[in-house]
Motif scaffolding. Structure first.
Motif, PDB file in Angstrom:
ATOM      1  N   ILE A 178      41.550  60.010 -28.685  1.00 42.05           N
ATOM      2  CA  ILE A 178      40.778  60.214 -27.459  1.00 42.05           C
ATOM      3  C   ILE A 178      39.318  59.897 -27.730  1.00 42.05           C
ATOM      4  O   ILE A 178      38.779  60.243 -28.790  1.00 42.05           O
ATOM      5  CB  ILE A 178      40.899  61.680 -26.969  1.00 42.05           C
ATOM      6  CG1 ILE A 178      42.361  62.013 -26.672  1.00 42.05           C
ATOM      7  CG2 ILE A 178      40.044  61.913 -25.716  1.00 42.05           C
ATOM      8  CD1 ILE A 178      42.597  63.494 -26.382  1.00 42.05           C
ATOM      9  N   ILE A 179      38.680  59.214 -26.759  1.00 38.88           N
ATOM     10  CA  ILE A 179      37.225  59.061 -26.778  1.00 38.88           C
ATOM     11  C   ILE A 179      36.677  59.687 -25.501  1.00 38.88           C
ATOM     12  O   ILE A 179      37.314  59.637 -24.447  1.00 38.88           O
ATOM     13  CB  ILE A 179      36.783  57.583 -26.907  1.00 38.88           C
ATOM     14  CG1 ILE A 179      37.412  56.709 -25.826  1.00 38.88           C
ATOM     15  CG2 ILE A 179      37.111  57.053 -28.280  1.00 38.88           C
ATOM     16  CD1 ILE A 179      36.982  55.259 -25.895  1.00 38.88           C
ATOM     17  N   VAL A 180      35.505  60.295 -25.621  1.00 36.94           N
ATOM     18  CA  VAL A 180      34.926  61.052 -24.511  1.00 36.94           C
ATOM     19  C   VAL A 180      33.548  60.500 -24.180  1.00 36.94           C
ATOM     20  O   VAL A 180      32.695  60.373 -25.067  1.00 36.94           O
ATOM     21  CB  VAL A 180      34.819  62.555 -24.849  1.00 36.94           C
ATOM     22  CG1 VAL A 180      34.374  63.347 -23.615  1.00 36.94           C
ATOM     23  CG2 VAL A 180      36.144  63.094 -25.373  1.00 36.94           C
ATOM     24  N   LEU A 181      33.334  60.191 -22.902  1.00 38.05           N
ATOM     25  CA  LEU A 181      32.035  59.747 -22.429  1.00 38.05           C
ATOM     26  C   LEU A 181      31.371  60.847 -21.609  1.00 38.05           C
ATOM     27  O   LEU A 181      32.034  61.607 -20.903  1.00 38.05           O
ATOM     28  CB  LEU A 181      32.171  58.501 -21.536  1.00 38.05           C
ATOM     29  CG  LEU A 181      32.632  57.189 -22.152  1.00 38.05           C
ATOM     30  CD1 LEU A 181      32.600  56.096 -21.096  1.00 38.05           C
ATOM     31  CD2 LEU A 181      31.780  56.802 -23.340  1.00 38.05           C
ATOM     32  N   ASP A 182      30.049  60.889 -21.699  1.00 38.95           N
ATOM     33  CA  ASP A 182      29.240  61.738 -20.830  1.00 38.95           C
ATOM     34  C   ASP A 182      27.939  61.018 -20.540  1.00 38.95           C
ATOM     35  O   ASP A 182      27.216  60.645 -21.479  1.00 38.95           O
ATOM     36  CB  ASP A 182      28.963  63.097 -21.494  1.00 38.95           C
ATOM     37  CG  ASP A 182      28.141  64.013 -20.598  1.00 38.95           C
ATOM     38  OD1 ASP A 182      28.417  64.046 -19.379  1.00 38.95           O
ATOM     39  OD2 ASP A 182      27.215  64.673 -21.105  1.00 38.95           O
ATOM     40  N   ARG A 183      27.672  60.787 -19.276  1.00 40.60           N
ATOM     41  CA  ARG A 183      26.461  60.086 -18.849  1.00 40.60           C
ATOM     42  C   ARG A 183      26.302  58.742 -19.565  1.00 40.60           C
ATOM     43  O   ARG A 183      25.208  58.362 -19.997  1.00 40.60           O
ATOM     44  CB  ARG A 183      25.228  60.958 -19.056  1.00 40.60           C
ATOM     45  CG  ARG A 183      25.267  62.258 -18.267  1.00 40.60           C
ATOM     46  CD  ARG A 183      24.050  63.106 -18.513  1.00 40.60           C
ATOM     47  NE  ARG A 183      24.155  64.374 -17.798  1.00 40.60           N
ATOM     48  CZ  ARG A 183      23.231  65.338 -17.841  1.00 40.60           C
ATOM     49  NH1 ARG A 183      22.136  65.162 -18.572  1.00 40.60           N
ATOM     50  NH2 ARG A 183      23.401  66.455 -17.171  1.00 40.60           N
ATOM     51  N   GLY A 184      27.420  58.068 -19.707  1.00 45.33           N
ATOM     52  CA  GLY A 184      27.397  56.722 -20.280  1.00 45.33           C
ATOM     53  C   GLY A 184      27.434  56.644 -21.784  1.00 45.33           C
ATOM     54  O   GLY A 184      27.533  55.545 -22.341  1.00 45.33           O
ATOM     55  N   GLN A 185      27.385  57.782 -22.460  1.00 44.42           N
ATOM     56  CA  GLN A 185      27.370  57.784 -23.926  1.00 44.42           C
ATOM     57  C   GLN A 185      28.657  58.359 -24.486  1.00 44.42           C
ATOM     58  O   GLN A 185      29.242  59.289 -23.915  1.00 44.42           O
ATOM     59  CB  GLN A 185      26.187  58.604 -24.449  1.00 44.42           C
ATOM     60  CG  GLN A 185      24.832  57.971 -24.209  1.00 44.42           C
ATOM     61  CD  GLN A 185      23.718  58.783 -24.829  1.00 44.42           C
ATOM     62  OE1 GLN A 185      23.564  59.974 -24.535  1.00 44.42           O
ATOM     63  NE2 GLN A 185      22.931  58.160 -25.693  1.00 44.42           N
ATOM     64  N   LEU A 186      29.088  57.806 -25.613  1.00 41.68           N
ATOM     65  CA  LEU A 186      30.247  58.343 -26.308  1.00 41.68           C
ATOM     66  C   LEU A 186      29.823  59.591 -27.083  1.00 41.68           C
ATOM     67  O   LEU A 186      28.941  59.516 -27.944  1.00 41.68           O
ATOM     68  CB  LEU A 186      30.825  57.293 -27.258  1.00 41.68           C
ATOM     69  CG  LEU A 186      32.219  57.555 -27.819  1.00 41.68           C
ATOM     70  CD1 LEU A 186      32.918  56.231 -28.116  1.00 41.68           C
ATOM     71  CD2 LEU A 186      32.157  58.386 -29.095  1.00 41.68           C
ATOM     72  N   ILE A 187      30.424  60.728 -26.760  1.00 43.78           N
ATOM     73  CA  ILE A 187      30.029  61.988 -27.410  1.00 43.78           C
ATOM     74  C   ILE A 187      31.075  62.522 -28.376  1.00 43.78           C
ATOM     75  O   ILE A 187      30.775  63.418 -29.173  1.00 43.78           O
ATOM     76  CB  ILE A 187      29.690  63.078 -26.373  1.00 43.78           C
ATOM     77  CG1 ILE A 187      30.930  63.439 -25.532  1.00 43.78           C
ATOM     78  CG2 ILE A 187      28.527  62.631 -25.486  1.00 43.78           C
ATOM     79  CD1 ILE A 187      30.742  64.696 -24.693  1.00 43.78           C
ATOM     80  N   ALA A 188      32.298  61.990 -28.325  1.00 45.09           N
ATOM     81  CA  ALA A 188      33.333  62.464 -29.246  1.00 45.09           C
ATOM     82  C   ALA A 188      34.426  61.416 -29.348  1.00 45.09           C
ATOM     83  O   ALA A 188      34.682  60.658 -28.410  1.00 45.09           O
ATOM     84  CB  ALA A 188      33.924  63.791 -28.774  1.00 45.09           C
ATOM     85  N   GLU A 189      35.068  61.375 -30.500  1.00 47.05           N
ATOM     86  CA  GLU A 189      36.170  60.438 -30.748  1.00 47.05           C
ATOM     87  C   GLU A 189      37.049  61.031 -31.831  1.00 47.05           C
ATOM     88  O   GLU A 189      36.561  61.548 -32.842  1.00 47.05           O
ATOM     89  CB  GLU A 189      35.623  59.090 -31.209  1.00 47.05           C
ATOM     90  CG  GLU A 189      36.681  58.082 -31.599  1.00 47.05           C
ATOM     91  CD  GLU A 189      36.102  56.781 -32.130  1.00 47.05           C
ATOM     92  OE1 GLU A 189      36.900  55.868 -32.431  1.00 47.05           O
ATOM     93  OE2 GLU A 189      34.871  56.677 -32.261  1.00 47.05           O
ATOM     94  N   GLY A 190      38.374  60.983 -31.632  1.00 41.42           N
ATOM     95  CA  GLY A 190      39.268  61.486 -32.658  1.00 41.42           C
ATOM     96  C   GLY A 190      40.631  61.843 -32.117  1.00 41.42           C
ATOM     97  O   GLY A 190      40.955  61.585 -30.949  1.00 41.42           O
ATOM     98  N   PRO A 191      41.478  62.460 -32.954  1.00 40.71           N
ATOM     99  CA  PRO A 191      42.799  62.884 -32.511  1.00 40.71           C
ATOM    100  C   PRO A 191      42.684  64.009 -31.480  1.00 40.71           C
ATOM    101  O   PRO A 191      41.652  64.689 -31.396  1.00 40.71           O
ATOM    102  CB  PRO A 191      43.475  63.354 -33.802  1.00 40.71           C
ATOM    103  CG  PRO A 191      42.353  63.664 -34.737  1.00 40.71           C
ATOM    104  CD  PRO A 191      41.244  62.741 -34.377  1.00 40.71           C
TER     105      PRO A 191
END
Length: 252
Positions: free
Chosen positions: A220-233
């Motif tokens: 999973i990758i997570v965006l907030d306000r256009g920025q990637l804030i987290a990535e991982g299982p």
């Protein structure tokens, strides 16, 4: 940015602004064959813009998008599709007056660039190939029904068959279970996961149903306000304090 082995899609420093609004800001990630990668985030996070940058509907202000080493930036969507990037949409895109089989046959015809003469019947072209795909997605028995009479969940399966008819390496799925009943959502994503394993596909999907995301994504990758804030299982993303703060909420 972590990079899976045998990455098919590599996105680096992707940026896009609309006036003074920075919709996507320096997003980087990779996607490998056999992965089901979820892209999540709150409304306005930049998910749809990111999708549109990947398949050429929008051009980035900066950054690169590479498929098997080929830079896709600046190419039209039809060229990107031919290179192996398929897509399904939040609102299904089928021809209502045509049969289920004909919708899939049209994709095969386009892929083959076959131009039929005025008196050449198209009804039989790629019929067997279309039927085989429809059987695989559970729609074989409805091949001769017009798409306009189908239930919404069945239309989603037809759209998946149409996407597969393009022989994609990467499949982008924008809200694939939107409008579906809970059971249908799980069934469609289980089908997608099995197709990933069978065909060596790589799937990137956006989704608001967290049961679907955490039940079927391998990463999973997570965006907030256009920025990637987290990535991982999934487990690591679920436990990430930043993700909980902006999207998931604190655990009970």
């Amino acid at each position: 940015m972590s990079r899976p082995q045998n990455s098919k899609l590599v996105v680096e420093n992707l940026q896009r602004a609309f006036g003074g609004v920075k919709a996507v800001r320096g997003v980087s990630f990779s996607l490998a064959a056999g992965e089901v990668l979820a892209l999540i985030g709150p409304n306005g996070a930049g998910k749809s813009t990111c999708f549109n940058l990947l398949n050429g509907q929008l051009r980035p202000d900066a950054g690169t998008v590479r498929l098997d080493g080929v830079d896709l930036v600046g190419l039209p969507p039809r060229k990107i599709w031919r290179l192996g990037v398929g897509r399904t949409f939040q609102i299904t895109a089928t021809f209502a007056s045509m049969t289920v089989a004909e919708n899939v046959q049209m994709v095969f015809l386009s892929r083959a660039r076959r131009l039929l003469g005025l008196w050449t019947p198209a009804a039989g072209a790629f019929r067997d190939e279309a039927q085989s795909l429809l059987e695989r997605v559970g729609m074989g028995a409805q091949a001769d029904r017009p798409c306009g009479v189908l239930a919404y969940g069945d239309l989603k399966r037809v759209e998946l068959a149409m996407a597969l008819a393009g022989d994609p390496k990467i499949l982008l799925m924008d809200e694939p279970t939107a409008g579906m009943a809970p059971g249908e959502r799980q069934d469609l994503m289980a089908l997608t996961s099995s197709l990933v394993r069978e065909r060596g596909l790589a799937v990137l999907f956006t989704e608001h149903d967290m049961d679907v995301v955490f039940g079927h994504a391998t990463r999973i990758i997570v965006l907030d306000r256009g920025q990637l804030i987290a990535e991982g299982p999934p487990d690591a993303v679920r436990a990430d304090p930043r993700v909980q703060a902006v999207y998931l909420g604190s655990p009970a």
